[in-house]
Write a protein that holds these residues in place. Structure first.
Motif, short mmCIF file in Angstrom:
data_model
loop_
_atom_site.label_atom_id
_atom_site.label_comp_id
_atom_site.label_asym_id
_atom_site.label_seq_id
_atom_site.Cartn_x
_atom_site.Cartn_y
_atom_site.Cartn_z
N ALA A 1 -53.44 67.29 -97.60
CA ALA A 1 -53.29 67.83 -98.96
C ALA A 1 -53.47 69.35 -98.98
N GLN A 2 -54.45 69.83 -98.24
CA GLN A 2 -54.72 71.27 -98.23
C GLN A 2 -53.62 72.06 -97.53
N ARG A 3 -53.14 71.54 -96.41
CA ARG A 3 -52.11 72.25 -95.64
C ARG A 3 -50.80 72.37 -96.41
N TYR A 4 -50.45 71.30 -97.15
CA TYR A 4 -49.13 71.26 -97.79
C TYR A 4 -49.22 71.26 -99.32
N HIS A 5 -50.40 71.58 -99.86
CA HIS A 5 -50.58 71.72 -101.31
C HIS A 5 -50.08 70.47 -102.04
N LEU A 6 -50.56 69.32 -101.57
CA LEU A 6 -50.15 68.05 -102.14
C LEU A 6 -51.23 67.49 -103.05
N LYS A 7 -50.82 66.70 -104.03
CA LYS A 7 -51.77 66.03 -104.91
C LYS A 7 -51.99 64.61 -104.41
N LEU A 8 -53.13 64.43 -103.71
CA LEU A 8 -53.50 63.13 -103.18
C LEU A 8 -54.86 62.74 -103.75
N GLU A 9 -55.05 61.45 -103.97
CA GLU A 9 -56.32 60.95 -104.50
C GLU A 9 -56.82 59.82 -103.61
N HIS A 10 -58.03 59.97 -103.12
CA HIS A 10 -58.59 59.00 -102.19
C HIS A 10 -59.17 57.78 -102.90
N VAL A 11 -58.88 56.59 -102.34
CA VAL A 11 -59.45 55.34 -102.85
C VAL A 11 -60.17 54.67 -101.68
N PRO A 12 -61.49 54.80 -101.61
CA PRO A 12 -62.21 54.24 -100.45
C PRO A 12 -62.41 52.73 -100.57
N TYR A 13 -62.34 52.06 -99.42
CA TYR A 13 -62.64 50.63 -99.34
C TYR A 13 -63.71 50.43 -98.28
N LYS A 14 -64.35 49.30 -98.30
CA LYS A 14 -65.38 49.00 -97.30
C LYS A 14 -64.71 48.33 -96.10
N GLY A 15 -64.09 49.15 -95.27
CA GLY A 15 -63.46 48.63 -94.07
C GLY A 15 -61.95 48.67 -94.12
N SER A 16 -61.34 48.50 -92.94
CA SER A 16 -59.89 48.59 -92.80
C SER A 16 -59.16 47.44 -93.49
N ALA A 17 -59.75 46.24 -93.47
CA ALA A 17 -59.06 45.08 -94.05
C ALA A 17 -58.79 45.29 -95.53
N GLY A 18 -59.79 45.76 -96.27
CA GLY A 18 -59.59 46.00 -97.69
C GLY A 18 -58.60 47.11 -97.96
N ALA A 19 -58.66 48.16 -97.14
CA ALA A 19 -57.73 49.28 -97.31
C ALA A 19 -56.29 48.84 -97.07
N ALA A 20 -56.10 48.01 -96.04
CA ALA A 20 -54.75 47.52 -95.73
C ALA A 20 -54.25 46.56 -96.80
N GLN A 21 -55.11 45.68 -97.28
CA GLN A 21 -54.73 44.70 -98.30
C GLN A 21 -54.27 45.40 -99.58
N ALA A 22 -54.95 46.49 -99.93
CA ALA A 22 -54.58 47.24 -101.14
C ALA A 22 -53.17 47.80 -101.04
N VAL A 23 -52.78 48.24 -99.84
CA VAL A 23 -51.43 48.78 -99.65
C VAL A 23 -50.40 47.65 -99.65
N MET A 24 -50.72 46.55 -98.97
CA MET A 24 -49.78 45.43 -98.94
C MET A 24 -49.57 44.84 -100.33
N ALA A 25 -50.62 44.88 -101.16
CA ALA A 25 -50.51 44.34 -102.52
C ALA A 25 -49.83 45.31 -103.48
N GLY A 26 -49.62 46.53 -103.04
CA GLY A 26 -48.99 47.53 -103.89
C GLY A 26 -49.95 48.24 -104.83
N ASP A 27 -51.25 48.07 -104.61
CA ASP A 27 -52.23 48.75 -105.46
C ASP A 27 -52.24 50.25 -105.18
N VAL A 28 -52.06 50.60 -103.93
CA VAL A 28 -51.90 52.00 -103.53
C VAL A 28 -50.73 52.06 -102.55
N PRO A 29 -49.98 53.17 -102.52
CA PRO A 29 -48.80 53.21 -101.67
C PRO A 29 -49.06 53.55 -100.21
N LEU A 30 -50.20 54.21 -99.93
CA LEU A 30 -50.46 54.73 -98.58
C LEU A 30 -51.84 54.38 -98.10
#
Length: 324
Positions: A172-201
């Motif tokens: 975000a800093q290098r390319y002046h992008l608007k990004l917002e972090h959504v933390p999860y407790k572990g990789s499984a939850g972070a991946a599930q959120a993307v697969m479910a379409g809750d977050v795109p990345l």
């Protein structure tokens, strides 16, 4: 009488030095303990055990792996800091060793003062993955897509203050992008959120995310490491994508209490470098999604210093705080 006292004093000074030199000379003459400040069964534990097995063969002594998890890896690390500086107690440090300082985690030691670098063991690639519906399929087009969004783009990671969040802030800093972090407790939850379409990345290290990409449940965009990620031979690096200022990777390395004799550090370093070149260890490390590292203790120390300065600056600019 004065001559006798002088002789006794000289003997008292020389004897401990001679004993220390002898102890260093026959190192190791008893089991070595590697403390893993994380729970058993994870990738850090697995690397410690496979490397420990190789070190046992190389050094001719048992290498015991002991897990002491908790408090953002500071419990196990503090334990080793307080052990004798004789080469018989080592600790595995991960990228959290750097990000703890960068994000203000309370530590009962001064990381680069109270520990001495021994060897970098592995590089663990960072992976950028997206929901399969994401129109961007490579890093340049992803940067362009984020710029075209009217609202900040959400991204998940395995937790607040992690290296993967820090890399997202660097992007975000290098390319002046608007990004917002959504933390999860572990990789499984972070991946599930993307697969479910809750977050795109999501930004994660190799592991469960590698499996999800290989199964087509996530789209791999890029890895910002110097090498491609094992198990994902078609996923380009950031440099291969034409972006040269985003290099980053997690790591696992060995450190010892400060003031461990340089000769002992050199002995362990040489043995570890031989271990990391064995086919058994390369296959095991690659199977965990990592690349063997190796190199000198001095190079590992320089890397730690550079990384600590780098991610501290990123965290300060972004206001990143970790959760202990």
């Amino acid at each position: 009488m004065k001559k006798l006292l002088a002789t006794l004093v000289a003997t008292m000074v020389v004897l401990p030095l001679a004993q220390t030199a002898q102890a260093q000379g026959d190192y190791p003459n008893r089991p070595i303990r590697i403390t893993v400040p994380y729970t058993p069964g994870g990738p850090t534990d697995a690397v410690a055990r496979v490397v420990g097995k190789g070190l046992s063969v190389e050094l001719g002594q048992p290498v015991i792996v002991d897990n002491k998890p908790g408090a953002s890896a500071t419990i196990g690390t503090a334990y080793v800091v307080n052990q004798p500086a004789d080469g018989y107690n080592l600790v595995v440090v991960a990228a959290q060793f750097v990000t703890n300082t960068a994000t203000g985690i309370r530590q009962p030691y001064e990381p680069l003062r109270d520990l001495t670098p021994v060897v970098n063991l592995t590089w663990m690639p960072i992976l950028v993955a997206a929901n399969p519906k994401m129109p961007a399929k490579d890093l340049p087009s992803l940067i362009a897509w984020i710029r075209n969004q009217s609202q900040p783009v959400l991204y998940s990671s395995p937790g607040a203050g992690t290296l993967t969040q820090s890399w997202g802030e660097l992007l975000a800093q290098r390319y002046h992008l608007k990004l917002e972090h959504v933390p999860y407790k572990g990789s499984a939850g972070a991946a599930q959120a993307v697969m479910a379409g809750d977050v795109p990345l999501m930004f994660d290290v190799a592991g469960i995310t590698t499996t999800m990409i290989r199964e087509g449940k996530l789209t791999g965009i890029v890895t910002p490491g110097a090498e491609r990620a094992p198990g994902l031979p078609n996923l380009p690096t950031a440099r291969e994508s034409g972006v040269k200022d985003l290099d980053a990777a997690s790591f696992l390395g060995l450190m010892a209490p400060a003031k461990t004799p340089p000769e002992v550090v050199a002995r362990i370093n040489a043995a570890a470098n031989r271990v990391l070149k064995s086919k058994e260890v390369i296959d095991a490390v690659n199977g965990l999604g990592m690349n063997p590292a190796g190199g000198s203790a001095e190079d590992f120390g320089k890397m730690l210093t550079t990384e600590m300065q780098r991610w501290t600056a990123v965290a300060k600019t972004a206001g990143v705080k970790a959760e202990q």
